[in-house]
Design a protein around this motif. Structure first.
Motif, PDB file in Angstrom:
ATOM      1  N   ALA A 237       0.834  -1.211   0.000  1.00 30.68           N
ATOM      2  CA  ALA A 237       0.000   0.000   0.000  1.00 30.68           C
ATOM      3  C   ALA A 237       0.865   1.257   0.000  1.00 30.68           C
ATOM      4  CB  ALA A 237      -0.932  -0.009   1.213  1.00 30.68           C
ATOM      5  N   PHE A 238       1.948   1.219   0.764  1.00 32.97           N
ATOM      6  CA  PHE A 238       2.868   2.361   0.809  1.00 32.97           C
ATOM      7  C   PHE A 238       3.463   2.620  -0.571  1.00 32.97           C
ATOM      8  CE2 PHE A 238       7.021   4.289   1.257  1.00 32.97           C
ATOM      9  CZ  PHE A 238       6.842   5.263   2.218  1.00 32.97           C
ATOM     10  N   SER A 239       3.926   1.562  -1.233  1.00 28.75           N
ATOM     11  CA  SER A 239       4.547   1.702  -2.559  1.00 28.75           C
ATOM     12  C   SER A 239       3.543   2.184  -3.590  1.00 28.75           C
ATOM     13  CB  SER A 239       5.149   0.362  -2.997  1.00 28.75           C
ATOM     14  OG  SER A 239       6.111  -0.091  -2.073  1.00 28.75           O
ATOM     15  N   GLY A 240       2.346   1.594  -3.574  1.00 30.02           N
ATOM     16  CA  GLY A 240       1.327   2.004  -4.529  1.00 30.02           C
ATOM     17  C   GLY A 240       0.917   3.444  -4.342  1.00 30.02           C
ATOM     18  N   ARG A 241       0.747   3.846  -3.096  1.00 33.15           N
ATOM     19  CA  ARG A 241       0.347   5.222  -2.808  1.00 33.15           C
ATOM     20  C   ARG A 241       1.419   6.211  -3.262  1.00 33.15           C
ATOM     21  NH1 ARG A 241      -0.985   7.865   3.133  1.00 33.15           N
ATOM     22  NH2 ARG A 241      -2.754   9.110   2.463  1.00 33.15           N
ATOM     23  N   THR A 242       2.673   5.901  -2.960  1.00 33.72           N
ATOM     24  CA  THR A 242       3.772   6.788  -3.337  1.00 33.72           C
ATOM     25  C   THR A 242       3.835   6.973  -4.852  1.00 33.72           C
ATOM     26  OG1 THR A 242       5.059   6.062  -1.408  1.00 33.72           O
ATOM     27  CG2 THR A 242       6.261   7.155  -3.186  1.00 33.72           C
ATOM     28  N   LEU A 243       3.756   5.886  -5.597  1.00 34.10           N
ATOM     29  CA  LEU A 243       3.870   5.957  -7.059  1.00 34.10           C
ATOM     30  C   LEU A 243       2.692   6.691  -7.689  1.00 34.10           C
ATOM     31  CD1 LEU A 243       5.210   2.366  -7.789  1.00 34.10           C
ATOM     32  CD2 LEU A 243       6.443   4.513  -8.146  1.00 34.10           C
ATOM     33  N   LEU A 244       1.493   6.460  -7.161  1.00 36.88           N
ATOM     34  CA  LEU A 244       0.334   7.135  -7.738  1.00 36.88           C
ATOM     35  C   LEU A 244       0.414   8.639  -7.506  1.00 36.88           C
ATOM     36  CD1 LEU A 244      -3.222   5.843  -7.952  1.00 36.88           C
ATOM     37  CD2 LEU A 244      -2.885   8.159  -7.112  1.00 36.88           C
ATOM     38  N   ILE A 245       0.817   9.036  -6.298  1.00 34.34           N
ATOM     39  CA  ILE A 245       0.933  10.470  -6.001  1.00 34.34           C
ATOM     40  C   ILE A 245       2.111  11.068  -6.765  1.00 34.34           C
ATOM     41  CG2 ILE A 245       1.353  12.147  -4.165  1.00 34.34           C
ATOM     42  CD1 ILE A 245      -0.204  10.256  -2.306  1.00 34.34           C
ATOM     43  N   PHE A 246       3.193  10.294  -6.927  1.00 33.08           N
ATOM     44  CA  PHE A 246       4.281  10.704  -7.822  1.00 33.08           C
ATOM     45  C   PHE A 246       3.711  11.149  -9.162  1.00 33.08           C
ATOM     46  CE2 PHE A 246       8.382   8.221  -6.499  1.00 33.08           C
ATOM     47  CZ  PHE A 246       8.669   9.221  -5.603  1.00 33.08           C
ATOM     48  N   SER A 247       2.943  10.262  -9.769  1.00 29.65           N
ATOM     49  CA  SER A 247       2.464  10.480 -11.129  1.00 29.65           C
ATOM     50  C   SER A 247       1.615  11.742 -11.227  1.00 29.65           C
ATOM     51  CB  SER A 247       1.668   9.261 -11.620  1.00 29.65           C
ATOM     52  OG  SER A 247       0.416   9.158 -10.975  1.00 29.65           O
ATOM     53  N   TYR A 248       0.729  11.950 -10.264  1.00 32.93           N
ATOM     54  CA  TYR A 248      -0.194  13.088 -10.329  1.00 32.93           C
ATOM     55  C   TYR A 248       0.538  14.412 -10.150  1.00 32.93           C
ATOM     56  CZ  TYR A 248      -4.459  15.810  -9.519  1.00 32.93           C
ATOM     57  OH  TYR A 248      -5.479  16.731  -9.609  1.00 32.93           O
ATOM     58  N   TYR A 249       1.423  14.478  -9.165  1.00 30.49           N
ATOM     59  CA  TYR A 249       2.096  15.745  -8.869  1.00 30.49           C
ATOM     60  C   TYR A 249       3.229  16.045  -9.843  1.00 30.49           C
ATOM     61  CZ  TYR A 249      -0.630  16.796  -4.777  1.00 30.49           C
ATOM     62  OH  TYR A 249      -1.678  17.128  -3.951  1.00 30.49           O
ATOM     63  N   MET A 250       3.669  15.049 -10.604  1.00 30.93           N
ATOM     64  CA  MET A 250       4.618  15.318 -11.677  1.00 30.93           C
ATOM     65  C   MET A 250       4.049  16.318 -12.673  1.00 30.93           C
ATOM     66  SD  MET A 250       6.206  11.580 -12.636  1.00 30.93           S
ATOM     67  CE  MET A 250       6.935  12.227 -14.151  1.00 30.93           C
ATOM     68  N   ALA A 406       1.571   1.592  -9.677  1.00 31.44           N
ATOM     69  CA  ALA A 406       0.818   1.821  -8.440  1.00 31.44           C
ATOM     70  C   ALA A 406      -0.389   0.899  -8.371  1.00 31.44           C
ATOM     71  CB  ALA A 406       0.379   3.283  -8.353  1.00 31.44           C
ATOM     72  N   CYS A 407      -1.107   0.787  -9.483  1.00 33.98           N
ATOM     73  CA  CYS A 407      -2.285  -0.077  -9.547  1.00 33.98           C
ATOM     74  C   CYS A 407      -1.892  -1.540  -9.313  1.00 33.98           C
ATOM     75  CB  CYS A 407      -2.969   0.091 -10.893  1.00 33.98           C
ATOM     76  SG  CYS A 407      -4.533  -0.798 -11.036  1.00 33.98           S
ATOM     77  N   ILE A 408      -0.788  -1.974  -9.911  1.00 33.17           N
ATOM     78  CA  ILE A 408      -0.330  -3.362  -9.747  1.00 33.17           C
ATOM     79  C   ILE A 408       0.002  -3.653  -8.283  1.00 33.17           C
ATOM     80  CG2 ILE A 408       1.522  -4.987 -10.288  1.00 33.17           C
ATOM     81  CD1 ILE A 408       1.651  -3.686 -13.084  1.00 33.17           C
ATOM     82  N   PHE A 409       0.748  -2.754  -7.640  1.00 33.92           N
ATOM     83  CA  PHE A 409       1.116  -2.958  -6.230  1.00 33.92           C
ATOM     84  C   PHE A 409      -0.139  -3.099  -5.366  1.00 33.92           C
ATOM     85  CE2 PHE A 409       5.425  -1.018  -7.105  1.00 33.92           C
ATOM     86  CZ  PHE A 409       6.144  -2.132  -6.719  1.00 33.92           C
ATOM     87  N   ILE A 410      -1.105  -2.229  -5.579  1.00 32.56           N
ATOM     88  CA  ILE A 410      -2.297  -2.258  -4.729  1.00 32.56           C
ATOM     89  C   ILE A 410      -3.144  -3.498  -5.009  1.00 32.56           C
ATOM     90  CG2 ILE A 410      -4.475  -1.046  -4.237  1.00 32.56           C
ATOM     91  CD1 ILE A 410      -2.883   1.576  -4.558  1.00 32.56           C
ATOM     92  N   GLN A 411      -3.169  -3.957  -6.255  1.00 29.28           N
ATOM     93  CA  GLN A 411      -3.926  -5.177  -6.568  1.00 29.28           C
ATOM     94  C   GLN A 411      -3.284  -6.409  -5.945  1.00 29.28           C
ATOM     95  OE1 GLN A 411      -6.976  -4.824  -7.931  1.00 29.28           O
ATOM     96  NE2 GLN A 411      -6.367  -2.666  -7.843  1.00 29.28           N
TER      97      GLN A 411
END
Length: 417
Positions: A237-250, A406-411
């Motif tokens: 969950a930590f990894s997925g959250r970090t990557l998804l927020i990475f992508s948006y704020y980029m 991010a989606c893969i990690f959370i799944q």
């Protein structure tokens, strides 16, 4: 799991459900409005007036980096401290009230001081006060909210943040030429966020009768150790959250530069486009937050909304990359804004589902919230590197890859559906 069994013992009546919903929305709305007034408008202008435009840009960048680190530390610190608090007001309430007061006073001082060092110190103290509120409030989702309404509560916080950001930016713009009243307004909003929250939500039970935390300073230091045993899903969950927020704020933090340098708009036209994008993001954010949170609780699933959110974000990143027009950035605001809102609605509920230990919920949720700050801080840094290497044509596909990962990690998480 331990947390799922514990959540079944939490009973909340209909009136208290409404009170919790209102309190979580008010909390996010007030602190975000106060912070946005300063961070989005008044602080950059205040620095510009003090040191000039070129120096202000560099100083503001350093301030953002330093306050991000302060937020990382504070989130972990006060989540842990609230776990260990024993008082007649409960474990979380004292910190929520105190955090608002500390955050409000220090936010006002940012506008009072004319020395850059003093401004930076005050701004860092404000982040400590803010996270003194946020960490215990999020831990309350684990303590007092049953599983079947956690996504809804998370959605109300997400909606409050979305509305607060837009309102704060608009209020800040009104005070840009006469700044001090704007700083006072921001301080009041931040200062009353904690008080209003604990007044509205059902009173927290006393924690004086809970077993006292044993051990001295060494035990306290050991308590900050990240979870290891049974923490597979936690770190996914930590990894997925970090990557998804990475992508948006980029992309989000560089939207002005994208409009100017990638799309080719002038500064004034780009500003007008951003205004339209902000309104669209606020509208879709409200819709996405409130509907997806309720749906997630109704169907009892967290990972399905994340798939939908990731797909919407990917579409939002793809369109400007392919179309390269101002309209494509407006579409980005619609699709990506909706996707981020859908994710935000189930985010905290998902995080609680993967906690290894309910007794250390405040500390562990503080670690998970580090992912948010890390993503917001590092995302723009990755963008600046990519632009230097190959221009904005590298930014969009990289953001797409991060969203997919991010989606893969959370799944891969097993402890929740």
């Amino acid at each position: 799991m331990e947390n799922q069994k514990a959540s079944e013992d939490i009973k909340v009546n209909k009136i208290d459900r409404i009170r919790f919903s209102i309190s979580f929305f008010i909390f996010a709305l007030l602190w975000m409005s106060g912070l946005a007034i300063v961070s989005a408008v008044l602080l950059p202008q205040h620095l510009k007036d003090l040191v000039g435009a070129s120096s202000a840009t560099a100083i503001y960048g350093v301030l953002n980096a330093v306050t991000a680190v302060a937020s990382l530390v504070a989130n972990l610190l006060f989540g842990n401290f609230s776990d260990r608090t024993r008082s007649v007001l409960g474990r979380r309430t004292p910190w929520v009230i105190a955090g608002g007061v500390v955050g409000g006073i220090s936010l006002l001082l940012v506008g009072v001081f004319s020395n850059v060092w003093a401004i930076g110190i005050s701004y860092c103290i404000c982040m400590f006060g803010l996270n003194m509120m946020i960490a215990p409030v999020i831990a309350t989702l684990s303590d007092r909210i049953p599983d079947d309404m956690r996504a809804t509560m998370s959605a109300f916080m997400s909606a409050g943040t979305t509305v607060g950001s837009s309102i704060g930016t608009m209020i800040g713009a009104k005070f840009i030429t006469v700044q001090f009243p704007g700083f006072i307004t921001a301080a009041i909003l931040m200062g009353i966020a904690g008080i209003c929250t604990v007044v509205v939500w059902p009173r927290e039970k006393s924690s004086k009768d809970m077993p006292a935390v044993k051990g001295g300073f060494g035990e306290l230091l050991a308590s900050f150790k990240p979870p290891v045993k049974g923490a597979r899903d936690f770190w996914l969950a930590f990894s997925g959250r970090t990557l998804l927020i990475f992508s948006y704020y980029m992309i989000l933090n560089y939207q002005l530069y994208i409009l100017e340098s990638y799309i080719g708009q002038s500064t004034t036209v780009a500003a007008a486009t951003i205004s339209v994008m902000s309104v669209i993001t606020m509208i879709v954010g409200l819709i996405g937050s409130l509907t997806s949170g309720a749906i997630s609780d109704f169907i009892g699933r967290r990972k399905l909304p994340v798939i939908i959110a990731s797909a919407l974000l990917i579409i939002g990143y793809l369109l400007p990359w392919v179309m390269k027009t101002s309209f494509s950035m407006i579409l980005f605001a619609g699709f990506a804004g909706l996707g981020y809102a859908v994710y935000g609605a189930v985010d905290q509920a998902l995080n609680i589902d993967v906690l290894p230990s309910k007794e250390e919920a405040g500390k562990d949720l503080g670690i998970l919230n580090i992912a948010t700050t890390l993503g917001q801080m590092a995302g723009p840094i990755i963008t600046s590197i990519l632009v230097g290497v190959g221009g904005y044509n590298l930014v969009f596909p990289t953001a797409i890859v991060f969203a997919i990962l991010a989606c893969i990690f959370i799944q891969l998480i097993r402890s929740t559906k």
